[in-house]
Scaffold this active site. Structure first.
Site, PDB file in Angstrom:
ATOM      1  N   GLY A 106     -19.467   7.663   9.087  1.00 10.27           N
ATOM      2  CA  GLY A 106     -19.530   7.576   7.631  1.00 10.27           C
ATOM      3  C   GLY A 106     -19.836   8.940   7.022  1.00 10.27           C
ATOM      4  O   GLY A 106     -20.172   9.906   7.721  1.00 10.27           O
ATOM      5  N   CYS A 107     -19.729   9.010   5.714  1.00  7.34           N
ATOM      6  CA  CYS A 107     -19.897  10.295   5.039  1.00  7.34           C
ATOM      7  C   CYS A 107     -21.359  10.748   5.076  1.00  7.34           C
ATOM      8  O   CYS A 107     -21.664  11.855   5.522  1.00  7.34           O
ATOM      9  CB  CYS A 107     -19.363  10.208   3.620  1.00  7.34           C
ATOM     10  SG  CYS A 107     -19.948   8.806   2.649  1.00  7.34           S
TER      11      CYS A 107
END
Lengths: 344, 344, 344, 344
Positions: free
Chosen positions: A149-150
């Site tokens: 994920g970011c």
């Protein structure tokens, strides 16, 4: 040319994959699926792509067609890759999943945070967490990669050197993170309107966010023990970018934190340790597959502050996905990822 | 009507004073000074004021004229109030200083951070730190008030209840703060250009910022002992607003943090403790003299997270200055400060 | 206190009415309706209003309760006022409609642009077009006022002096208009997301927009003959504000255009003719019930360019609605509308 | 590799040249000059370039060194190319000037608008106006190219087909243009601050702007006669982008405007005529060397409206400069210019 497919290409990670792959010397996008936009040309939905992909239209997902690709990206909400990845893998197609479906090794924890049973626990064994700075060799061999994920990307890269070296109190880590609004996706929601989100700032999920277990898992791997993490994400009035401000308490006097970071990432093409005293700006990585880091130790005290910036759609999603593709297929790691960030 | 003067009115805190005082029922602005803009009508520089103050022009500072006012605001860079405040006080004029000149009680510490000798140490005894939620009664009697800085206001209001009650580890407080660009003033600097600061975010002063000693002083007063504070400010692409995210480690199991905060600020007209689970947005206080707070305890662990938002130009500067004026002159505290925030 | 009601208060014109009326010395909001948010406190939906209206919650529309008000505002999509206004008027309640329901005198033209039959043609006779700069006396007597649209307000005020004086070619007028995104309302639509509308600009409705017939009607009244108008609206990345750039061809050599405008609006409290050479900024009217105008004649040729700015939510909607209320009830025209714009 | 130099590389067109040339397969930047930043590495000033050009530092302008390049770009204020171009041309180095120095063929008109004598009138004969869509063959032979301004590019491309075909009244053309703030350069000026230019819009130069004579010259060439043009530029709160809205009166009934435009630009790689009914967004060309056009005829009347968007730093400056370089050196026109726009 290597043939790739994209499942669920109407969101921001989908269009960003198309933008990056348009410059990739060895890859052609063969199929892109979307139930809601089947029949629409990608350049209708994303006019920035006019002149590229002029014959490519969204299509209904078709397992046969997807399986004919060398690799398939999932740019979908959670759950979709659970349903489709198995069949593709059986047919020999590599799967690069940008969703959260295979990021957590523990299917129970996944169920806890996503409120439903894990849809493909039998695949977890072969899923590799696609953070190349940690798992490069495993990714090269992988058939199924879970792209981080970011927030997890920005936070892990900023903390790994400290945890691997055992320098900070692993029970008390703070990650104060700020994200642009594309992190919330392309869904039509009132809080994401320009009239609501512009000229303002707010925290969200201060009491718990789905990226928390993913970050903890990665940090624990680095530390060799469980970690205690407080993670507060904030919504910031910009389109792209994540700025993670990371706080740790030094439990031992380190030699040279700057050198530690520089050594750790010396051979990493997509991590940039900036000079001492730097304050990286998110715009310095806009559109580029890069994480820029700076290390501070205010007042020479025992608190270390790491500043970590990425473009959430590139190093935080689609760019990292392409990096994984390059590794899985034995291509040059920089293929399609060597353009500078756009600034201003 | 009460006559007030403004020294150095061309910056953002100056125009904001004019905007707020235009709605004040008991105050008239008699004189506003600026060396660089002497002779210019305020409505030429700030067309939002056309139709108000139509006869008011900036003038060269004149001690005589200023001394004829009931109170004089300093909206100046540091050092100016040092030079002028003494004379005004001698002549019986109240001084409300929005600069940093009288915020630190210790003139040596002031000299350390500002790199020059303190210009009026003899006045420090009578200077009152103008945070009404702490010093209301002393402000009522004061002749010289130092209006708190923007970051210090947001941070102190969010931490006071915890420190006064002795609930958190005072040695290890973290204040991660995000500010709109008006915090950097109206100076023409490249990093403040829209083309530079928009669509981006960055930390600055991570290794030391001038607001740090002011915050430490206030927190130490609340804690009754020195505190250890890590303070990292960030520049955010918005015009107004500060969002402080405050982290403390609970050293004792508290009864009810929400109730603690509600009690502490029960009679404060300009502090709003939001319901449990809230995430205040900076826009909810845009243009208003308010601090909104929310308290979180992620995962019921021992870390408490306080979210504190203000408009840096209002509760963080000019609004708080008017509040101090109201107190010093025995007026209704809300006079001129009762309009709601503007949203969206 | 005068009792007012608001029908459909969850949109941007609704919350702006509440913000403005919170500072109105003679008006109390007694009821605010919303089917979707019935039961929700207004300060839950709009936290900027916390501390104001603390006991006011949205309720299901109830004709009885609305009829007990002295006046009712409609801040609704088109069609709603058609259905409810008649009953309220019969019971003696004044109606101030911010929607398009009663703006066009010709019910057939209304049907053409809105694609459905006009719902209350029998009320058109008594509906007064609420542009005070044109219809002040009729508004004072009116029971039903149609508040002008945002674009129509900015365009008409900029062109009225020229058309009334017969100075420009009425067959060939161009109105190039730029609006902030609140003009599109609070609906959750993808094109209004920050990630879509920020850092970009585009025209829309270039081939026809619903505000066109309203503008044409007003300009024709001023000219005393039908007009030919090309109207192109644009979406601009800001929350509030309309900038109309108006082009006309002079058909006769005018004496002094500046003086003409100054005379025309000499007694208008909410129209500001700026000095020659000015370029009004939309931010100079942010939050204020004002239209600022500047007149240019490039190269002393026969093209006149008028620049007209308003806040679309204030002079373009809710502020003008309050102005109409003040006129209808014989109050001071400036009541509740005298605060300066907020800038920066 | 082809060796190029850049004179005056610290502004936005300079860094954009560096960004684009970093992806150019046949070009290497050998020297970049700046008096104010001599000795600074380009990646210090522009951290987006870290990892590219790591050994390239700004240097004092040195004619010898510049003359050793195959081509030199001037990304300077007006006047600089006047002083240096002659010597470079004599030594056989091609000159591509992004400033206004050689755009006007008439040196008197240049003097009129720039308030000083033209510095190199003897070079005007060999200067070619670098709009490839008009002058492709002449550019291929040119040694000295004047890259068009940003507004002139957007306006001319939108009007050329109409004027070349003699379809509109050339005496009465209106160009209403909106630009992002990078159009104003990287100079530290108060009106360009985020706190001033954000959340606002304004016209400027409504009575005359330096781009006016350049646009008139180009339009007159297309029309084969002088033109009457009203040009009003506006400042828009975005970093990049120009949106030109162009109005002309049809003097003859055209066959098919859409087809006319499509034919005119059929072989142009950097002009995109969008489908009928389109409203191009500036973000659809962000970072890309493209002009997108749409043609409207509201109400089938005699007014034609052309919408024209470019990125002012790419097709409006540095990208067009690279396009000219490619033509002058016989390279593929798309070299370095084939990446899609970045969106969102």
């Amino acid at each position: 040319m290597i043939k790739v497919g994209i499942v669920g290409g109407t969101g921001y990670t989908g269009v960003e994959l198309l933008r990056l792959l348009a410059c990739h010397p060895h890859v052609a996008v063969d199929v892109i699926t979307s139930r809601s936009e089947a029949g629409t040309y990608v350049s209708e939905l994303y006019p920035n792509l006019r002149g590229h992909y002029d014959d490519l239209a969204f299509s209904e997902p078709d397992a046969e067609q997807l399986a004919s690709c060398d690799a398939v990206f999932f740019a979908t909400p959670h759950g979709v890759a659970h349903a489709l990845a198995g069949e593709l893998l059986e047919r020999g197609t590599r799967v690069i999943d940008l969703s959260a479906d295979f990021r957590l090794r523990d299917s129970d924890e996944w169920s806890h945070w996503y409120g439903e049973p894990h849809g493909a626990p039998e695949l977890l064994d072969q899923a590799v967490y696609g953070l190349p700075e940690v798992n490069r060799e495993r990714i090269r061999q992988a058939r199924l990669v879970a792209v981080p994920g970011c927030y997890p990307t920005a936070v892990q890269l900023g903390l790994l050197p400290l945890l691997e070296a055992g320098l900070i109190d692993a029970d008390r880590i703070i990650a104060d993170c700020k994200s642009g609004v594309t992190g919330a996706g392309r869904g039509a929601k009132v809080p994401s309107l320009l009239a609501e989100a512009s000229e303002s700032m707010k925290a969200y999920g201060a009491s718990g966010h789905r990226h928390l277990p993913e970050i903890r898992q990665g940090l624990a791997d680095a530390a060799g023990r469980p970690v205690g993490l407080t993670f507060v994400p904030h919504l910031t009035p910009m389109i792209r970018g994540i700025h993670a401000t990371l706080y740790g308490r030094l439990t031992t006097e380190p030699d040279d934190l700057q050198a530690l970071f520089e050594r750790r990432f010396a051979n990493e093409p997509f991590v940039d340790v900036m000079p001492p005293g730097s304050h990286p700006e998110t715009r310095s990585v806009k559109g580029a597959n890069l994480c820029r880091l700076a290390i501070h130790r205010p007042g020479d005290g025992d608190t270390v502050v790491v500043l970590s910036v990425i473009d959430n759609l590139v190093k935080g999603a689609s760019g990292q996905a392409v990096h994984n593709l390059n590794l899985m297929l034995g291509l040059d790691e920089l293929a399609g990822l060597d353009a500078p960030a756009i600034m201003p």
